[in-house]
Write a protein that holds these residues in place. Structure first.
Motif, PDB file in Angstrom:
ATOM      1  N   LEU A 223      30.306  57.456  55.849  1.00  0.00           N
ATOM      2  CA  LEU A 223      31.003  58.649  55.368  1.00  0.00           C
ATOM      3  C   LEU A 223      32.082  58.271  54.350  1.00  0.00           C
ATOM      4  O   LEU A 223      32.582  59.121  53.636  1.00  0.00           O
ATOM      5  CB  LEU A 223      31.623  59.408  56.541  1.00  0.00           C
ATOM      6  CG  LEU A 223      30.602  59.897  57.570  1.00  0.00           C
ATOM      7  CD1 LEU A 223      31.295  60.451  58.800  1.00  0.00           C
ATOM      8  CD2 LEU A 223      29.694  60.950  56.955  1.00  0.00           C
TER       9      LEU A 223
ATOM     10  N   PHE B   2      32.368  63.159  66.833  1.00  0.00           N
ATOM     11  CA  PHE B   2      33.595  63.395  66.085  1.00  0.00           C
ATOM     12  C   PHE B   2      34.725  63.845  66.998  1.00  0.00           C
ATOM     13  O   PHE B   2      34.486  64.423  68.057  1.00  0.00           O
ATOM     14  CB  PHE B   2      33.356  64.458  65.011  1.00  0.00           C
ATOM     15  CG  PHE B   2      32.453  63.999  63.906  1.00  0.00           C
ATOM     16  CD1 PHE B   2      32.973  63.550  62.715  1.00  0.00           C
ATOM     17  CD2 PHE B   2      31.081  64.011  64.067  1.00  0.00           C
ATOM     18  CE1 PHE B   2      32.155  63.115  61.701  1.00  0.00           C
ATOM     19  CE2 PHE B   2      30.244  63.578  63.057  1.00  0.00           C
ATOM     20  CZ  PHE B   2      30.784  63.136  61.863  1.00  0.00           C
TER      21      PHE B   2
ATOM     22  N   ALA C 159      32.701  68.760  65.954  1.00  0.00           N
ATOM     23  CA  ALA C 159      31.869  69.157  64.807  1.00  0.00           C
ATOM     24  C   ALA C 159      30.520  69.712  65.240  1.00  0.00           C
ATOM     25  O   ALA C 159      29.484  69.393  64.658  1.00  0.00           O
ATOM     26  CB  ALA C 159      31.688  67.974  63.844  1.00  0.00           C
TER      27      ALA C 159
ATOM     28  N   PHE D 133      27.696  72.562  65.359  1.00  0.00           N
ATOM     29  CA  PHE D 133      27.356  73.610  64.404  1.00  0.00           C
ATOM     30  C   PHE D 133      27.560  74.961  65.086  1.00  0.00           C
ATOM     31  O   PHE D 133      26.833  75.295  66.035  1.00  0.00           O
ATOM     32  CB  PHE D 133      25.911  73.439  63.931  1.00  0.00           C
ATOM     33  CG  PHE D 133      25.632  72.050  63.429  1.00  0.00           C
ATOM     34  CD1 PHE D 133      26.501  71.443  62.531  1.00  0.00           C
ATOM     35  CD2 PHE D 133      24.528  71.338  63.855  1.00  0.00           C
ATOM     36  CE1 PHE D 133      26.270  70.160  62.067  1.00  0.00           C
ATOM     37  CE2 PHE D 133      24.290  70.059  63.397  1.00  0.00           C
ATOM     38  CZ  PHE D 133      25.158  69.463  62.500  1.00  0.00           C
TER      39      PHE D 133
ATOM     40  N   HIS E 132      26.915  77.969  64.389  1.00  0.00           N
ATOM     41  CA  HIS E 132      25.924  79.036  64.271  1.00  0.00           C
ATOM     42  C   HIS E 132      24.633  78.691  64.988  1.00  0.00           C
ATOM     43  O   HIS E 132      23.648  79.405  64.843  1.00  0.00           O
ATOM     44  CB  HIS E 132      25.662  79.323  62.796  1.00  0.00           C
ATOM     45  CG  HIS E 132      25.190  78.121  62.027  1.00  0.00           C
ATOM     46  ND1 HIS E 132      25.941  76.972  61.926  1.00  0.00           N
ATOM     47  CD2 HIS E 132      24.065  77.886  61.328  1.00  0.00           C
ATOM     48  CE1 HIS E 132      25.291  76.094  61.193  1.00  0.00           C
ATOM     49  NE2 HIS E 132      24.145  76.618  60.822  1.00  0.00           N
ATOM     50  N   MET E 133      24.628  77.579  65.724  1.00  0.00           N
ATOM     51  CA  MET E 133      23.410  77.200  66.441  1.00  0.00           C
ATOM     52  C   MET E 133      23.708  77.118  67.930  1.00  0.00           C
ATOM     53  O   MET E 133      24.802  76.743  68.333  1.00  0.00           O
ATOM     54  CB  MET E 133      22.940  75.814  65.980  1.00  0.00           C
ATOM     55  CG  MET E 133      22.526  75.750  64.532  1.00  0.00           C
ATOM     56  SD  MET E 133      21.928  74.084  64.181  1.00  0.00           S
ATOM     57  CE  MET E 133      21.833  74.158  62.406  1.00  0.00           C
TER      58      MET E 133
ATOM     59  N   PHE F 258      18.867  69.316  66.461  1.00  0.00           N
ATOM     60  CA  PHE F 258      18.976  69.284  64.993  1.00  0.00           C
ATOM     61  C   PHE F 258      18.526  67.948  64.398  1.00  0.00           C
ATOM     62  O   PHE F 258      17.716  67.898  63.481  1.00  0.00           O
ATOM     63  CB  PHE F 258      20.418  69.591  64.572  1.00  0.00           C
ATOM     64  CG  PHE F 258      20.618  69.667  63.095  1.00  0.00           C
ATOM     65  CD1 PHE F 258      20.302  70.810  62.395  1.00  0.00           C
ATOM     66  CD2 PHE F 258      21.121  68.573  62.382  1.00  0.00           C
ATOM     67  CE1 PHE F 258      20.486  70.879  61.024  1.00  0.00           C
ATOM     68  CE2 PHE F 258      21.298  68.632  61.005  1.00  0.00           C
ATOM     69  CZ  PHE F 258      20.981  69.788  60.331  1.00  0.00           C
TER      70      PHE F 258
ATOM     71  N   ARG G  67      24.103  65.355  71.393  1.00  0.00           N
ATOM     72  CA  ARG G  67      23.543  65.464  70.050  1.00  0.00           C
ATOM     73  C   ARG G  67      23.445  64.088  69.381  1.00  0.00           C
ATOM     74  O   ARG G  67      22.520  63.827  68.610  1.00  0.00           O
ATOM     75  CB  ARG G  67      24.426  66.401  69.213  1.00  0.00           C
ATOM     76  CG  ARG G  67      23.867  66.739  67.874  1.00  0.00           C
ATOM     77  CD  ARG G  67      24.733  67.722  67.142  1.00  0.00           C
ATOM     78  NE  ARG G  67      26.013  67.132  66.789  1.00  0.00           N
ATOM     79  CZ  ARG G  67      26.944  67.746  66.057  1.00  0.00           C
ATOM     80  NH1 ARG G  67      26.742  68.978  65.646  1.00  0.00           N
ATOM     81  NH2 ARG G  67      28.074  67.157  65.773  1.00  0.00           N
TER      82      ARG G  67
ATOM     83  N   ASP H  41      34.526  73.767  57.990  1.00  0.00           N
ATOM     84  CA  ASP H  41      34.962  72.419  58.349  1.00  0.00           C
ATOM     85  C   ASP H  41      34.057  71.364  57.704  1.00  0.00           C
ATOM     86  O   ASP H  41      32.856  71.347  57.960  1.00  0.00           O
ATOM     87  CB  ASP H  41      34.899  72.294  59.877  1.00  0.00           C
ATOM     88  CG  ASP H  41      35.390  70.952  60.356  1.00  0.00           C
ATOM     89  OD1 ASP H  41      35.700  70.094  59.505  1.00  0.00           O
ATOM     90  OD2 ASP H  41      35.472  70.772  61.579  1.00  0.00           O
TER      91      ASP H  41
ATOM     92  N   THR I 284      33.687  68.345  58.351  1.00  0.00           N
ATOM     93  CA  THR I 284      33.063  67.390  59.270  1.00  0.00           C
ATOM     94  C   THR I 284      31.715  67.911  59.771  1.00  0.00           C
ATOM     95  O   THR I 284      30.909  67.130  60.256  1.00  0.00           O
ATOM     96  CB  THR I 284      33.943  67.062  60.494  1.00  0.00           C
ATOM     97  OG1 THR I 284      34.236  68.259  61.199  1.00  0.00           O
ATOM     98  CG2 THR I 284      35.213  66.365  60.096  1.00  0.00           C
ATOM     99  N   LEU I 285      31.460  69.232  59.640  1.00  0.00           N
ATOM    100  CA  LEU I 285      30.147  69.740  60.045  1.00  0.00           C
ATOM    101  C   LEU I 285      29.051  69.109  59.190  1.00  0.00           C
ATOM    102  O   LEU I 285      28.005  68.710  59.693  1.00  0.00           O
ATOM    103  CB  LEU I 285      30.093  71.266  59.909  1.00  0.00           C
ATOM    104  CG  LEU I 285      31.015  72.053  60.848  1.00  0.00           C
ATOM    105  CD1 LEU I 285      30.874  73.537  60.601  1.00  0.00           C
ATOM    106  CD2 LEU I 285      30.692  71.715  62.289  1.00  0.00           C
TER     107      LEU I 285
ATOM    108  N   GLN J 174      29.349  66.288  57.587  1.00  0.00           N
ATOM    109  CA  GLN J 174      29.305  64.860  57.903  1.00  0.00           C
ATOM    110  C   GLN J 174      28.473  64.635  59.160  1.00  0.00           C
ATOM    111  O   GLN J 174      27.670  63.689  59.223  1.00  0.00           O
ATOM    112  CB  GLN J 174      30.720  64.322  58.116  1.00  0.00           C
ATOM    113  CG  GLN J 174      31.585  64.429  56.873  1.00  0.00           C
ATOM    114  CD  GLN J 174      32.936  63.789  57.067  1.00  0.00           C
ATOM    115  OE1 GLN J 174      33.386  63.573  58.187  1.00  0.00           O
ATOM    116  NE2 GLN J 174      33.604  63.490  55.969  1.00  0.00           N
ATOM    117  N   ALA J 175      28.674  65.518  60.146  1.00  0.00           N
ATOM    118  CA  ALA J 175      27.905  65.392  61.377  1.00  0.00           C
ATOM    119  C   ALA J 175      26.415  65.538  61.066  1.00  0.00           C
ATOM    120  O   ALA J 175      25.588  64.758  61.545  1.00  0.00           O
ATOM    121  CB  ALA J 175      28.349  66.448  62.384  1.00  0.00           C
ATOM    122  N   ALA J 176      26.092  66.527  60.229  1.00  0.00           N
ATOM    123  CA  ALA J 176      24.686  66.720  59.874  1.00  0.00           C
ATOM    124  C   ALA J 176      24.136  65.485  59.167  1.00  0.00           C
ATOM    125  O   ALA J 176      22.989  65.097  59.380  1.00  0.00           O
ATOM    126  CB  ALA J 176      24.543  67.954  58.983  1.00  0.00           C
TER     127      ALA J 176
ATOM    128  N   ILE K 240      23.359  73.999  57.160  1.00  0.00           N
ATOM    129  CA  ILE K 240      24.726  74.058  57.688  1.00  0.00           C
ATOM    130  C   ILE K 240      25.607  74.946  56.814  1.00  0.00           C
ATOM    131  O   ILE K 240      26.085  75.996  57.247  1.00  0.00           O
ATOM    132  CB  ILE K 240      25.354  72.649  57.799  1.00  0.00           C
ATOM    133  CG1 ILE K 240      24.426  71.709  58.562  1.00  0.00           C
ATOM    134  CG2 ILE K 240      26.735  72.729  58.435  1.00  0.00           C
ATOM    135  CD1 ILE K 240      24.116  72.114  59.986  1.00  0.00           C
TER     136      ILE K 240
END
Lengths: 359, 284
Positions: free
Chosen positions: A56, A85, A89, A91, A93-94, A102, A150, B172, B174-175, B177-179, B193
């Protein structure tokens, strides 16, 4: 169950933000299946190191190799590492189930297999009953477990955890700590865990890396770091709360005699000190006992906090230095007491200005 | 009052409510009743019947929709990639934002003047096109449909961009980044996302820029063809009310205009209600 690598090598990894060096020449080899904790206060570079591992953050220098193959040039989605995280973090909406599935669907795994593996991961973190809820409907601890599910559902070759417990309350933190250790042991996942909590790091990790201002201070097993902190900074982080300025009067091999707080103390020479040099005496509050004996200090009790079985006492030495003591004896403010501490529990470090601090 | 859950601070709303009633509700209701009193007799609905019977009036709905829907769509779609790249902090962000937002302050008339100068038959654009031999005669880009569309984009884009930028910064980071750590590349991170979390904001942005564009008036005159292909509905209302001094018909057209906007906005909001609209995890 997951395919572990033999070793992951972090070689001279640097990360700079402008002219601020967040991480200086990190060298570390992680063996497959190992649980490594990066420990240090905020701003020590531990999260930077984790983000560099995850991909990252690009490196400013150095390289990362998995079994001899460079991975630091790969984008995060191609490293195959799982990450948990600090703020989870998830999602929003899921559903919980879709969150966990995912990563599987991103890898093109078919629906039946996806559902089976997501169910299995949710069962592992004991959230099967909540699969169809949305993250906002879960408590903090449950969200945390979803985040872990996850990350581990992909059976990643490395799991990165960025202070995963810091947003939980104390009781839940202990419970989740056990949970993380349990998952690590049953799945054999290689884990790098970032925390500022020494207790958490000691409890979880096979190996600790103590960082400060982007520089590694000590690498070792929890026992090594706890019992033999490499320097006064690590000592301070490992519960040596008492740091008393002193002057070395005599050195006899490993035993050093110092004058501190108008008393004479014997301790362990940790920095190769010689007679006459300025030093710092480090002691844990729990190693100090009330009573007459060898290696004694005189002090006046100043503040007494009741902690059930023990009292946390702050006393003052004749030269005005504060000394923290944990004791079962009943003391009252104003008492003059004699305090003793075993010589092998007294660590004597050089009085130096640690890097990054103004002199 | 307080015991019944009514906060006394709510009294502070009174001036606002009075203001809205006096300057919005009253004129609307006045116009509404006026539209039911046709100048030339007939039934209560005579004005509305006349509007829909006369193609010269009726077609203005279509003409206006043909301008406003593409303009709103282009503004929203063009804002997404630009705002997406401008989420983070980087050097010169403020300057770039200022440049993108300046057209708001220009006003329609200045924009129209600029368009005529640049895109007109003797403007720079056509001079260059003819200079390098791409065309023999000037391309008509003003005083027609395109002129008005350009004007709507120039003045509508900053609104869309600012709104979408703020919706995006509410997600956010980090969402994504998580993906990424879960194996999603840039395209799929956006698709699965960011876009779903942004969609409700896009709906609102579309509605606002659509409403702005649907009530287009000055640019339809200045860079359009007000008696032809850009005879938008507000021109029809204006001409009825102030050229023909038929206030009731003008009011009726204004009411029709409002209904068309409400229908479009209502459809978009209906679609929005099927989306996830909870927290997006960000600071917004």
């Amino acid at each position: 169950m997951s395919e572990n690598f033999a070793e992951l090598r972090i070689e001279r990894v640097r990360r700079e933000f402008g002219d601020h060096v967040a991480l200086a020449e990190l060298e570390l080899t992680i063996k497959g299946g190992e649980f490594v904790a990066l420990l240090g206060p905020s701003g020590c570079g531990k999260s930077t190191a984790l983000n560099c591992l995850a991909g990252l953050l690009p490196l400013s220098g150095g390289q990362i190799l998995v079994d001899g193959k460079r991975i630091d040039t790969l984008p995060p989605e191609r490293r195959g590492f799982g990450m948990v995280f600090q703020n989870y973090a998830l999602f929003p909406h899921m559903s919980v189930h879709r969150n966990v599935a995912f990563g599987l669907s991103m890898r093109g795994i078919g629906r039946a297999e996806r559902t089976r593996r997501a169910d299995e991961a949710l069962r592992l973190v004991r959230l099967s009953d909540h699969a169809h809820k949305f993250p906002a409907q879960l408590s903090g601890g449950q969200q945390q477990r979803v985040a872990i599910a996850r990350a581990i559902v992909l059976e990643p070759r490395l799991v990165l955890m960025d202070e995963p417990l810091s947003n939980l309350d104390a009781a839940l933190r202990l419970e989740m700590r056990t949970e993380i250790r349990r998952l690590h042991q049953s799945l054999g996942l290689t884990t790098v865990y970032v925390t500022h909590d020494q207790e958490e790091a000691l409890a979880l990790a096979d190996r600790l890396v103590v960082l400060r201002d982007g520089v590694v201070q000590q690498v070792g097993s929890p026992e090594e770091v706890y019992a033999h902190p490499a320097n006064r900074y690590v000592a301070g982080f490992m519960g040596y709360r008492n740091m008393i300025p002193a002057t070395v009067s005599d050195v006899d091999e490993e035993v050093v005699t110092v004058a501190a707080g108008r008393s004479v103390l014997h301790g362990v020479n940790r920095d190769g000190l010689t007679a006459g040099s300025a030093a710092v005496v480090a002691m844990r509050p729990s190693d100090v006992t009330v009573g007459e004996g060898e290696n004694a200090l005189r002090a006046e009790v100043e503040i007494v906090e009741y902690h059930g079985r023990e009292q946390a006492v702050q006393a003052r030495l004749p030269d005005g230095t504060a000394l923290h003591v944990r004791t079962g004896s009943r003391l009252a403010p104003g008492d003059t007491v004699s305090l003793t501490v075993p010589a092998d529990r007294v660590l004597v470090f050089a009085e130096e200005h640690p890097p990054g601090e103004e002199s | 009052m307080a015991e019944r859950g009514v906060d006394r601070v709510l009294w502070l709303l009174v001036p606002g409510v009075v203001f809205v009633v006096a300057l919005f509700a009253y004129p609307v209701l006045y116009g509404l009743q006026l539209s039911f009193q046709p100048e030339e007799g007939g039934g209560v609905l005579a004005n509305y019947e006349r509007f829909f019977a006369d193609p010269y009036l009726r077609d203005t709905i279509w003409i206006t929709l043909r301008l406003a829907v593409p303009a709103a769509l282009i503004n929203v779609l063009a804002s997404i990639p630009i705002a997406y790249r401008m989420r983070g902090r980087f050097r010169g962000k403020r300057l770039l934002t200022t440049i993108l937002v300046v057209p708001i302050t220009l006003g329609t008339v200045l924009t129209a003047e600029g368009l005529i100068n640049y895109l007109g038959p003797v403007g720079w654009f056509n001079k260059i096109l003819m200079g390098i031999g791409l065309t023999d005669e000037p391309v008509r880009l003003v005083h027609n449909y395109w002129g008005v569309l350009f004007s709507l984009i120039i003045t509508g884009f900053p609104f869309a961009f600012l709104l979408i930028l703020s919706y995006l910064s509410g997600i956010d980071p980090t969402l994504e980044q998580a993906a990424a750590t879960l194996g999603a590349d840039r395209r799929r991170r956006f698709r699965y996302i960011t876009l779903p979390l942004l969609a409700p904001g896009l709906a609102i942005t579309f509605c606002l820029t659509f409403v702005l564009a649907f009530s287009v008036f000055p640019s339809a005159y200045l860079v359009g063809l007000p008696q032809g292909e850009t005879r938008v509905i507000s021109i029809a209302a204006y001409e009825s009310a102030f050229r023909d001094t038929d206030y009731p018909l003008g009011s009726a057209i204004a009411m029709i205009m409002a209904v068309v906007m409400l229908v479009v906005v209502g459809l978009v909001l209906l679609w929005r209600s099927t989306l996830y609209r909870g927290a997006t995890g960000g600071k917004g």
